[in-house]
Design a protein around this motif. Sequence first.
Motif, PDB file in Angstrom:
ATOM      1  N   GLY A 165      25.405  28.683  57.318  1.00 18.10           N
ATOM      2  CA  GLY A 165      26.529  29.431  56.796  1.00 18.10           C
ATOM      3  C   GLY A 165      27.856  28.786  57.138  1.00 18.10           C
ATOM      4  N   ALA A 166      28.946  29.535  56.912  1.00 14.23           N
ATOM      5  CA  ALA A 166      30.282  28.985  57.120  1.00 14.23           C
ATOM      6  C   ALA A 166      31.244  30.089  57.530  1.00 14.23           C
ATOM      7  CB  ALA A 166      30.780  28.316  55.834  1.00 14.23           C
ATOM      8  N   CYS A 167      32.299  29.684  58.226  1.00 12.66           N
ATOM      9  CA  CYS A 167      33.402  30.584  58.550  1.00 12.66           C
ATOM     10  C   CYS A 167      34.567  30.188  57.660  1.00 12.66           C
ATOM     11  CB  CYS A 167      33.782  30.469  60.022  1.00 12.66           C
ATOM     12  SG  CYS A 167      35.161  31.535  60.503  1.00 12.66           S
ATOM     13  N   VAL A 168      35.141  31.161  56.954  1.00 13.42           N
ATOM     14  CA  VAL A 168      36.174  30.877  55.959  1.00 13.42           C
ATOM     15  C   VAL A 168      37.434  31.691  56.239  1.00 13.42           C
ATOM     16  CG1 VAL A 168      36.720  30.837  53.494  1.00 13.42           C
ATOM     17  CG2 VAL A 168      34.351  30.504  54.240  1.00 13.42           C
ATOM     18  N   GLU A 169      38.575  31.006  56.244  1.00  9.41           N
ATOM     19  CA  GLU A 169      39.874  31.679  56.283  1.00  9.41           C
ATOM     20  C   GLU A 169      40.363  31.838  54.854  1.00  9.41           C
ATOM     21  OE1 GLU A 169      42.469  29.345  58.714  1.00  9.41           O
ATOM     22  OE2 GLU A 169      41.891  30.395  60.555  1.00  9.41           O
ATOM     23  N   LEU A 170      40.674  33.077  54.450  1.00 10.93           N
ATOM     24  CA  LEU A 170      41.096  33.352  53.087  1.00 10.93           C
ATOM     25  C   LEU A 170      42.602  33.159  52.946  1.00 10.93           C
ATOM     26  CD1 LEU A 170      39.040  36.635  52.489  1.00 10.93           C
ATOM     27  CD2 LEU A 170      38.331  34.266  52.102  1.00 10.93           C
ATOM     28  N   ASP A 171      43.028  32.665  51.786  1.00  9.28           N
ATOM     29  CA  ASP A 171      44.456  32.481  51.537  1.00  9.28           C
ATOM     30  C   ASP A 171      45.174  33.816  51.357  1.00  9.28           C
ATOM     31  OD1 ASP A 171      44.288  29.724  51.712  1.00  9.28           O
ATOM     32  OD2 ASP A 171      43.893  29.472  49.567  1.00  9.28           O
ATOM     33  N   THR A 172      44.475  34.790  50.809  1.00 10.41           N
ATOM     34  CA  THR A 172      45.033  36.137  50.651  1.00 10.41           C
ATOM     35  C   THR A 172      43.973  37.154  51.071  1.00 10.41           C
ATOM     36  OG1 THR A 172      44.311  36.185  48.330  1.00 10.41           O
ATOM     37  CG2 THR A 172      46.578  35.495  48.769  1.00 10.41           C
ATOM     38  N   PRO A 173      44.375  38.271  51.689  1.00  6.96           N
ATOM     39  CA  PRO A 173      43.396  39.287  52.102  1.00  6.96           C
ATOM     40  C   PRO A 173      42.605  39.808  50.899  1.00  6.96           C
ATOM     41  CG  PRO A 173      45.542  39.729  53.063  1.00  6.96           C
ATOM     42  CD  PRO A 173      45.752  38.660  52.040  1.00  6.96           C
ATOM     43  N   MET A 174      41.326  40.047  51.113  1.00  6.07           N
ATOM     44  CA  MET A 174      40.485  40.578  50.038  1.00  6.07           C
ATOM     45  C   MET A 174      39.461  41.516  50.643  1.00  6.07           C
ATOM     46  SD  MET A 174      38.856  38.410  46.917  1.00  6.07           S
ATOM     47  CE  MET A 174      38.362  39.235  45.394  1.00  6.07           C
ATOM     48  N   LYS A 175      39.262  42.633  50.010  1.00  3.52           N
ATOM     49  CA  LYS A 175      38.396  43.677  50.558  1.00  3.52           C
ATOM     50  C   LYS A 175      36.929  43.404  50.260  1.00  3.52           C
ATOM     51  CE  LYS A 175      41.563  46.224  52.440  1.00  3.52           C
ATOM     52  NZ  LYS A 175      41.617  46.406  53.906  1.00  3.52           N
ATOM     53  N   PHE A 176      36.381  42.477  50.978  1.00  2.00           N
ATOM     54  CA  PHE A 176      34.942  42.255  50.915  1.00  2.00           C
ATOM     55  C   PHE A 176      34.248  43.253  51.831  1.00  2.00           C
ATOM     56  CE2 PHE A 176      36.265  37.746  49.964  1.00  2.00           C
ATOM     57  CZ  PHE A 176      35.839  37.761  48.654  1.00  2.00           C
ATOM     58  N   LYS A 177      32.942  43.405  51.634  1.00  2.00           N
ATOM     59  CA  LYS A 177      32.140  44.290  52.474  1.00  2.00           C
ATOM     60  C   LYS A 177      31.000  43.493  53.099  1.00  2.00           C
ATOM     61  CE  LYS A 177      32.978  48.338  49.542  1.00  2.00           C
ATOM     62  NZ  LYS A 177      32.332  49.369  48.668  1.00  2.00           N
ATOM     63  N   ASN A 178      30.579  43.888  54.285  1.00  2.00           N
ATOM     64  CA  ASN A 178      29.416  43.265  54.902  1.00  2.00           C
ATOM     65  C   ASN A 178      28.207  43.393  53.983  1.00  2.00           C
ATOM     66  OD1 ASN A 178      30.781  42.508  57.187  1.00  2.00           O
ATOM     67  ND2 ASN A 178      30.085  44.219  58.427  1.00  2.00           N
ATOM     68  N   GLY A 179      27.486  42.300  53.808  1.00  2.00           N
ATOM     69  CA  GLY A 179      26.305  42.322  52.955  1.00  2.00           C
ATOM     70  C   GLY A 179      26.589  42.051  51.494  1.00  2.00           C
ATOM     71  N   GLU A 180      27.871  41.946  51.132  1.00  2.00           N
ATOM     72  CA  GLU A 180      28.225  41.690  49.733  1.00  2.00           C
ATOM     73  C   GLU A 180      27.823  40.272  49.343  1.00  2.00           C
ATOM     74  OE1 GLU A 180      32.214  41.734  46.849  1.00  2.00           O
ATOM     75  OE2 GLU A 180      32.274  42.581  48.867  1.00  2.00           O
ATOM     76  N   GLU A 181      27.278  40.131  48.139  1.00  2.00           N
ATOM     77  CA  GLU A 181      26.850  38.824  47.656  1.00  2.00           C
ATOM     78  C   GLU A 181      28.023  38.066  47.036  1.00  2.00           C
ATOM     79  OE1 GLU A 181      23.588  39.341  44.997  1.00  2.00           O
ATOM     80  OE2 GLU A 181      22.180  39.875  46.576  1.00  2.00           O
ATOM     81  N   LEU A 182      28.127  36.788  47.403  1.00  2.00           N
ATOM     82  CA  LEU A 182      29.186  35.931  46.883  1.00  2.00           C
ATOM     83  C   LEU A 182      28.613  34.552  46.591  1.00  2.00           C
ATOM     84  CD1 LEU A 182      32.078  36.624  49.446  1.00  2.00           C
ATOM     85  CD2 LEU A 182      31.847  37.626  47.184  1.00  2.00           C
ATOM     86  N   THR A 183      29.400  33.750  45.896  1.00  2.00           N
ATOM     87  CA  THR A 183      29.111  32.333  45.728  1.00  2.00           C
ATOM     88  C   THR A 183      30.279  31.556  46.324  1.00  2.00           C
ATOM     89  OG1 THR A 183      27.854  32.690  43.695  1.00  2.00           O
ATOM     90  CG2 THR A 183      28.674  30.466  44.091  1.00  2.00           C
ATOM     91  N   ILE A 184      29.979  30.574  47.170  1.00  2.00           N
ATOM     92  CA  ILE A 184      31.006  29.770  47.801  1.00  2.00           C
ATOM     93  C   ILE A 184      30.923  28.345  47.265  1.00  2.00           C
ATOM     94  CG2 ILE A 184      29.566  29.131  49.780  1.00  2.00           C
ATOM     95  CD1 ILE A 184      32.073  29.273  51.527  1.00  2.00           C
ATOM     96  N   ALA A 185      32.089  27.748  46.996  1.00  2.00           N
ATOM     97  CA  ALA A 185      32.129  26.383  46.496  1.00  2.00           C
ATOM     98  C   ALA A 185      32.328  25.428  47.663  1.00  2.00           C
ATOM     99  CB  ALA A 185      33.259  26.232  45.483  1.00  2.00           C
TER     100      ALA A 185
END
Length: 252
Positions: A165-185
């Motif tokens: 996995g990876a640790c990511v700092e976001l450029d803008t706050p975004m309301k993600f939830k634990n367990g939410e599915e995403l795709t990372i580039a």
Amino acid sequence: MTTILIADACKPSLVMSSEVFKDKIPGSIIIVAVSGKQCLEILATETPDMCVVDFDLPDADGIALIHAMRKTYDGPILLTAYPDANVDDAVKNDLFAFNDAGAWISKPIKFDVLSEKIDRFLTDKHRLGRRFDTSMETLLVGKGAGRGKRAPKVTGRIINISLGGACVELDTPMKFKNGEELTIAVQLPTPGQTTKKVVRKPISDDDNSDAKIKGVIAWIDKKSTKIGFRFNRLSDGQRRSLEELLKSSPTD
């Protein structure tokens, strides 16, 4: 009940390893495999709490077997081997991303040495994958909320990464939830082409499919500006390319 799988064709080593586990974890169940094929067959139906794999099995070397095991097994794997320069090189080149298998155990097996590894990786659950510092622009894409809804997107920077996995700092706050599915580039190198510096250009939706890794949010900070992203199962191509990326990155 704790279950241990030991893959070793050498009876004295097998007996010694079994005795250490029985002493450290009373009531533990020991499953024995005397070949790489048998080890993989057992893992197809069993999920042991820890595996111990010998480097020199009759039908496989321990390095190749561990890579095959990692396709389905996420628990700790310890490697045992007689001291040899080839073992050192193989571990350094092929198992460098793993804290558990990378800390291989020298034969003949000594109680204190194996005991310490059991404490670290089984009892204390020390992380199995090494993390590597990096600085890469990335794009996170979520799932659309419904028909006609655009998938949420946010740019960020990967600050450390591993095979898991990876640790990511976001450029803008975004309301993600634990367990939410995403795709990372992730801009992965071509296998065999390592780079000295792991800083790459921003990624767009037009990048090739190997640069897009699916996974889920493992954790998110209170400000919603930093997330932990756990990869789903990687393809063989993604895994090889990610290993090349890690070889060029400093260890956390």
